[in-house]
Design a protein around this motif. Structure first.
Motif, PDB file in Angstrom:
ATOM      1  N   GLN A 149       0.824  -1.202   0.000  1.00  0.00           N
ATOM      2  CA  GLN A 149       0.000   0.000   0.000  1.00  0.00           C
ATOM      3  C   GLN A 149       0.861   1.254   0.000  1.00  0.00           C
ATOM      4  N   VAL A 150       1.950   1.214   0.773  1.00  0.00           N
ATOM      5  CA  VAL A 150       2.860   2.360   0.815  1.00  0.00           C
ATOM      6  C   VAL A 150       3.496   2.579  -0.556  1.00  0.00           C
ATOM      7  N   ARG A 151       3.919   1.498  -1.187  1.00  0.00           N
ATOM      8  CA  ARG A 151       4.540   1.629  -2.502  1.00  0.00           C
ATOM      9  C   ARG A 151       3.563   2.183  -3.529  1.00  0.00           C
ATOM     10  N   ILE A 152       2.323   1.691  -3.484  1.00  0.00           N
ATOM     11  CA  ILE A 152       1.309   2.205  -4.405  1.00  0.00           C
ATOM     12  C   ILE A 152       1.049   3.681  -4.139  1.00  0.00           C
ATOM     13  N   GLY A 153       0.950   4.034  -2.840  1.00  0.00           N
ATOM     14  CA  GLY A 153       0.723   5.438  -2.494  1.00  0.00           C
ATOM     15  C   GLY A 153       1.867   6.316  -2.935  1.00  0.00           C
ATOM     16  N   GLU A 154       3.089   5.831  -2.742  1.00  0.00           N
ATOM     17  CA  GLU A 154       4.250   6.614  -3.163  1.00  0.00           C
ATOM     18  C   GLU A 154       4.271   6.784  -4.675  1.00  0.00           C
ATOM     19  N   ALA A 155       3.934   5.701  -5.396  1.00  0.00           N
ATOM     20  CA  ALA A 155       3.923   5.791  -6.851  1.00  0.00           C
ATOM     21  C   ALA A 155       2.839   6.742  -7.338  1.00  0.00           C
ATOM     22  N   ALA A 156       1.684   6.726  -6.654  1.00  0.00           N
ATOM     23  CA  ALA A 156       0.560   7.577  -7.079  1.00  0.00           C
ATOM     24  C   ALA A 156       0.800   9.042  -6.752  1.00  0.00           C
ATOM     25  N   THR A 157       1.446   9.295  -5.629  1.00  0.00           N
ATOM     26  CA  THR A 157       1.645  10.677  -5.184  1.00  0.00           C
ATOM     27  C   THR A 157       3.013  11.221  -5.526  1.00  0.00           C
ATOM     28  N   GLY A 158       3.902  10.351  -6.021  1.00  0.00           N
ATOM     29  CA  GLY A 158       5.238  10.825  -6.356  1.00  0.00           C
ATOM     30  C   GLY A 158       6.122  11.038  -5.161  1.00  0.00           C
ATOM     31  N   ILE A 159       5.777  10.410  -4.020  1.00  0.00           N
ATOM     32  CA  ILE A 159       6.576  10.590  -2.812  1.00  0.00           C
ATOM     33  C   ILE A 159       7.812   9.709  -2.845  1.00  0.00           C
TER      34      ILE A 159
END
Length: 241
Positions: A149-159
């Protein structure tokens, strides 16, 4: 002394934080599970050693019991032959073996008690390890889901670091493009205004100015001629629609 203690606490805190960042919970759980399995194997080996020792004592007990029966038989035979001295010697050996039997019985009982305790500990440890294994798998699954979930969130938000690098590359490309566009616009303006000579043209600045004056004079002549023709003619005709 207080300063050294405080420094030690700081060092331990920093080291703990470093370990926490480097620690993989899944690997830690698997390692703990393996260590518990090793402990369980040690308990089982202990049980096997106790059982082996008890069996050895039980074999010695059986042999002594057989010798006791044999000595009693020999004592009876000696008395029947009027050899009380031999009967007494046989009974004395029998008495000594019976004392050994009592000692062996006590040792066998101790080993049996120890075996029962080890078996109970082995069962309790097995149940604990099985419970830990179930919890371990659940925690690992939860961690994997959270990590995904963190990886998906980072990929989606560019973090994420990769997305951050990509964003920086895009920004640098935009900045360079804007700089190049501004430079091109400035060069066009300089060329148009005549402040910068076009190196690809064979005309000089003087040639361009004379050409501009000649063009302006021609425009003035054409305009004067047109005015004269319109003033000398008849009334303007209505323009057909």
């Amino acid at each position: 002394m207080g300063l050294l203690s405080r420094a030690g606490e700081i060092i331990r805190a920093k080291f703990s934080a470093l370990l926490n960042r480097a620690e993989n919970p899944q690997e830690t759980l698997d390692y703990s599970y393996e260590k518990q399995l090793e402990s369980l194997q040690n308990v089982k080996r202990g049980i096997a050693d106790v059982v082996t020792a008890k069996k050895r004592l039980q074999l010695q007990t059986q042999q002594l019991e057989q010798n006791v029966v044999k000595l009693e038989t020999q004592a009876r035979q000696a008395l029947a032959a009027n050899r009380e001295d031999l009967a007494r010697a046989a009974l004395e050996r029998k008495s000594g073996m019976q004392q050994q039997l009592q000692q062996l019985d006590g040792q066998v009982q101790q080993l049996d008690d120890q075996q029962q305790k080890l078996v109970a500990n082995e069962q309790a440890l097995s149940a604990k390890i099985e419970q830990f294994r179930s919890q371990k798998e659940v925690i690992k699954a939860q961690y994997s889901a959270a990590e995904a979930q963190v990886r998906i969130g980072e990929a989606a938000t560019g973090i994420g670091r990769e997305m951050e690098d990509t964003g920086m590359a895009i920004q640098r490309a935009k900045d360079k493009t804007e700089q190049m566009q501004a430079r091109a616009s400035a060069l066009d303006e300089l060329v148009t205004s005549g402040q910068l000579e076009d190196l690809t043209s064979d005309q000089t600045q003087l040639d361009r100015e004379l050409a501009q004056l000649s063009s302006q004079a021609q425009v003035d002549q054409d305009l004067a001629k047109l005015k004269a023709e319109m003033g000398a003619g008849s009334e303007p005709k209505e323009i057909e629609q």
